[in-house]
Motif scaffolding. Structure first.
Motif, PDB file in Angstrom:
ATOM      1  N   TYR A  82      -9.317   5.690  -5.632  1.00 42.92           N
ATOM      2  CA  TYR A  82      -7.934   5.786  -6.208  1.00 42.92           C
ATOM      3  C   TYR A  82      -7.162   5.036  -5.316  1.00 42.92           C
ATOM      4  O   TYR A  82      -6.671   5.273  -4.262  1.00 42.92           O
ATOM      5  CB  TYR A  82      -7.463   7.113  -6.645  1.00 42.92           C
ATOM      6  N   LEU A  83      -6.239   3.960  -5.964  1.00 36.72           N
ATOM      7  CA  LEU A  83      -5.451   3.320  -4.870  1.00 36.72           C
ATOM      8  C   LEU A  83      -4.134   2.999  -5.648  1.00 36.72           C
ATOM      9  O   LEU A  83      -4.037   2.449  -6.681  1.00 36.72           O
ATOM     10  CB  LEU A  83      -6.186   1.892  -4.932  1.00 36.72           C
ATOM     11  N   ALA A  84      -2.979   3.555  -4.888  1.00 33.54           N
ATOM     12  CA  ALA A  84      -1.660   3.298  -5.373  1.00 33.54           C
ATOM     13  C   ALA A  84      -0.961   2.258  -4.554  1.00 33.54           C
ATOM     14  O   ALA A  84      -1.111   2.252  -3.422  1.00 33.54           O
ATOM     15  CB  ALA A  84      -0.743   4.446  -5.472  1.00 33.54           C
ATOM     16  N   ALA A  85      -0.250   1.156  -5.185  1.00 33.29           N
ATOM     17  CA  ALA A  85       0.581   0.227  -4.401  1.00 33.29           C
ATOM     18  C   ALA A  85       1.675  -0.134  -5.100  1.00 33.29           C
ATOM     19  O   ALA A  85       2.147   0.062  -6.035  1.00 33.29           O
ATOM     20  CB  ALA A  85      -0.321  -1.096  -4.171  1.00 33.29           C
ATOM     21  N   ASP A  86       2.877  -0.734  -4.334  1.00 36.62           N
ATOM     22  CA  ASP A  86       3.953  -1.141  -4.966  1.00 36.62           C
ATOM     23  C   ASP A  86       3.950  -2.407  -5.829  1.00 36.62           C
ATOM     24  O   ASP A  86       3.463  -3.311  -5.200  1.00 36.62           O
ATOM     25  CB  ASP A  86       4.970  -1.201  -3.530  1.00 36.62           C
ATOM     26  N   ALA A  87       4.289  -2.169  -6.894  1.00 34.96           N
ATOM     27  CA  ALA A  87       4.017  -3.289  -7.897  1.00 34.96           C
ATOM     28  C   ALA A  87       4.845  -4.684  -7.390  1.00 34.96           C
ATOM     29  O   ALA A  87       4.247  -5.807  -7.913  1.00 34.96           O
ATOM     30  CB  ALA A  87       4.425  -2.935  -9.203  1.00 34.96           C
ATOM     31  N   ASN A  88       5.889  -4.410  -6.785  1.00 32.58           N
ATOM     32  CA  ASN A  88       6.794  -5.480  -6.297  1.00 32.58           C
ATOM     33  C   ASN A  88       6.373  -6.198  -5.151  1.00 32.58           C
ATOM     34  O   ASN A  88       6.641  -7.508  -4.913  1.00 32.58           O
ATOM     35  CB  ASN A  88       8.094  -5.115  -5.873  1.00 32.58           C
ATOM     36  N   LYS A  89       5.368  -5.449  -4.438  1.00 28.26           N
ATOM     37  CA  LYS A  89       4.686  -6.195  -3.193  1.00 28.26           C
ATOM     38  C   LYS A  89       3.272  -6.633  -3.324  1.00 28.26           C
ATOM     39  O   LYS A  89       2.534  -7.395  -2.614  1.00 28.26           O
ATOM     40  CB  LYS A  89       5.029  -5.330  -1.872  1.00 28.26           C
ATOM     41  N   ALA A  90       2.474  -5.715  -4.200  1.00 27.36           N
ATOM     42  CA  ALA A  90       1.218  -5.959  -4.185  1.00 27.36           C
ATOM     43  C   ALA A  90       0.816  -7.289  -5.288  1.00 27.36           C
ATOM     44  O   ALA A  90       1.500  -7.441  -6.211  1.00 27.36           O
ATOM     45  CB  ALA A  90       0.603  -4.949  -4.692  1.00 27.36           C
ATOM     46  N   ASN A  91      -0.356  -7.772  -4.865  1.00 30.70           N
ATOM     47  CA  ASN A  91      -0.845  -8.980  -5.589  1.00 30.70           C
ATOM     48  C   ASN A  91      -2.345  -8.330  -6.312  1.00 30.70           C
ATOM     49  O   ASN A  91      -3.211  -8.000  -5.484  1.00 30.70           O
ATOM     50  CB  ASN A  91      -1.163 -10.011  -4.708  1.00 30.70           C
ATOM     51  N   LEU A  98       2.635   1.057 -13.832  1.00 37.06           N
ATOM     52  CA  LEU A  98       3.779   1.904 -13.902  1.00 37.06           C
ATOM     53  C   LEU A  98       4.983   0.733 -13.722  1.00 37.06           C
ATOM     54  O   LEU A  98       4.795  -0.094 -13.334  1.00 37.06           O
ATOM     55  CB  LEU A  98       3.960   3.028 -12.855  1.00 37.06           C
ATOM     56  N   SER A  99       6.264   1.559 -13.912  1.00 35.78           N
ATOM     57  CA  SER A  99       7.500   0.675 -13.807  1.00 35.78           C
ATOM     58  C   SER A  99       7.622  -0.143 -12.408  1.00 35.78           C
ATOM     59  O   SER A  99       8.132  -1.108 -12.134  1.00 35.78           O
ATOM     60  CB  SER A  99       8.875   1.747 -14.164  1.00 35.78           C
ATOM     61  N   ASN A 100       7.195   0.729 -11.274  1.00 35.16           N
ATOM     62  CA  ASN A 100       7.388  -0.057  -9.850  1.00 35.16           C
ATOM     63  C   ASN A 100       6.092   0.285  -8.996  1.00 35.16           C
ATOM     64  O   ASN A 100       6.167   0.002  -7.653  1.00 35.16           O
ATOM     65  CB  ASN A 100       8.652   0.570  -9.228  1.00 35.16           C
ATOM     66  N   PHE A 118       0.703  -1.177  -0.091  1.00 33.05           N
ATOM     67  CA  PHE A 118       0.090  -0.123  -0.049  1.00 33.05           C
ATOM     68  C   PHE A 118       0.928   1.334   0.161  1.00 33.05           C
ATOM     69  O   PHE A 118       1.628   1.412   0.700  1.00 33.05           O
ATOM     70  CB  PHE A 118      -0.745   0.067   1.165  1.00 33.05           C
ATOM     71  N   ILE A 119       0.584   2.122  -0.740  1.00 33.72           N
ATOM     72  CA  ILE A 119       1.078   3.608  -0.929  1.00 33.72           C
ATOM     73  C   ILE A 119       0.233   4.691  -0.588  1.00 33.72           C
ATOM     74  O   ILE A 119       0.378   5.264   0.500  1.00 33.72           O
ATOM     75  CB  ILE A 119       1.669   3.651  -2.245  1.00 33.72           C
ATOM     76  N   ALA A 120      -0.922   4.571  -1.179  1.00 35.05           N
ATOM     77  CA  ALA A 120      -1.905   5.597  -1.130  1.00 35.05           C
ATOM     78  C   ALA A 120      -3.584   5.229  -1.596  1.00 35.05           C
ATOM     79  O   ALA A 120      -3.428   4.204  -2.415  1.00 35.05           O
ATOM     80  CB  ALA A 120      -1.639   6.968  -1.603  1.00 35.05           C
ATOM     81  N   VAL A 121      -4.455   5.800  -0.847  1.00 35.76           N
ATOM     82  CA  VAL A 121      -5.764   5.579  -1.342  1.00 35.76           C
ATOM     83  C   VAL A 121      -6.502   7.173  -1.292  1.00 35.76           C
ATOM     84  O   VAL A 121      -6.319   7.697  -0.364  1.00 35.76           O
ATOM     85  CB  VAL A 121      -6.487   4.796  -0.670  1.00 35.76           C
ATOM     86  N   ALA A 122      -7.474   7.389  -2.169  1.00 34.26           N
ATOM     87  CA  ALA A 122      -8.296   8.443  -1.979  1.00 34.26           C
ATOM     88  C   ALA A 122      -9.601   8.009  -2.488  1.00 34.26           C
ATOM     89  O   ALA A 122      -9.803   7.194  -3.339  1.00 34.26           O
ATOM     90  CB  ALA A 122      -7.849   9.606  -2.904  1.00 34.26           C
ATOM     91  N   VAL A 123     -10.846   8.815  -2.085  1.00 32.58           N
ATOM     92  CA  VAL A 123     -12.219   8.428  -2.365  1.00 32.58           C
ATOM     93  C   VAL A 123     -12.717   9.974  -2.820  1.00 32.58           C
ATOM     94  O   VAL A 123     -12.307  11.181  -2.156  1.00 32.58           O
ATOM     95  CB  VAL A 123     -12.972   7.834  -1.302  1.00 32.58           C
ATOM     96  N   THR A 124     -13.005   9.943  -4.171  1.00 31.47           N
ATOM     97  CA  THR A 124     -13.305  11.302  -4.696  1.00 31.47           C
ATOM     98  C   THR A 124     -14.711  11.262  -5.358  1.00 31.47           C
ATOM     99  O   THR A 124     -14.955  10.294  -6.169  1.00 31.47           O
ATOM    100  CB  THR A 124     -12.285  11.531  -5.641  1.00 31.47           C
ATOM    101  N   GLU A 125     -15.463  12.308  -5.168  1.00 34.13           N
ATOM    102  CA  GLU A 125     -16.800  12.457  -6.027  1.00 34.13           C
ATOM    103  C   GLU A 125     -16.505  12.564  -7.354  1.00 34.13           C
ATOM    104  O   GLU A 125     -15.670  13.622  -7.791  1.00 34.13           O
ATOM    105  CB  GLU A 125     -17.711  13.481  -5.588  1.00 34.13           C
TER     106      GLU A 125
END
Length: 126
Positions: A97-106, A79-81, A20-27
């Motif tokens: 909107y959710l961002a996660a590390d590609a090397n750790k996330a499934n 993205l690359s990572n 996990f890097i970040a998450v946001a909820v937007t209208e």
């Protein structure tokens, strides 16, 4: 809208998404941020969600213009990572909107976690 419920949701994402890097909820209509959280102070999830809202609006317009009788469930940006998932509520009122590390996330597990909480989030943001 229950801020308590939103905070629980944001923290569930932080706790249950590997990498996990970040998450946001937007209208979607107004661009109003309901809430966000990040583990990386250099990553602004509200700003990232605002830019990605334009992607969502463009895709919603494209689906409509093409006369597709389809709903957008999510949009994946690799993205690359990092992986970025833009998950759209069934009522098309908000996006996650959710961002996660590609090397750790499934990817499958991350989508499952989002799907699990999306319906409850929609009920509470009505």
């Amino acid at each position: 809208m229950s801020n308590d419920f939103l905070n629980v949701f944001l923290n569930e994402m932080k706790t249950n998404v590997n990498g996990f890097i970040a998450v946001a909820v937007t209208e979607i209509e107004s661009g109003l941020s309901f809430g966000n959280i990040t583990v990386d102070p250099a990553f602004d999830p509200e700003l990232a969600a605002a830019y990605n809202l334009e992607v969502v609006k463009a895709k919603l317009n494209a689906v409509k213009a093409l006369g597709l009788n389809q709903d957008i469930e999510d949009i994946l940006i690799t993205l690359s990572n990092q992986i970025h998932i833009i998950d759209i509520s069934p009522n098309k009122k908000f996006m996650i909107y959710l961002a996660a590390d590609a090397n750790k996330a499934n990817l499958g597990m991350t989508r499952a976690v989002l799907r699990k909480h999306k319906a409850d989030l929609e009920k509470n943001l009505a």
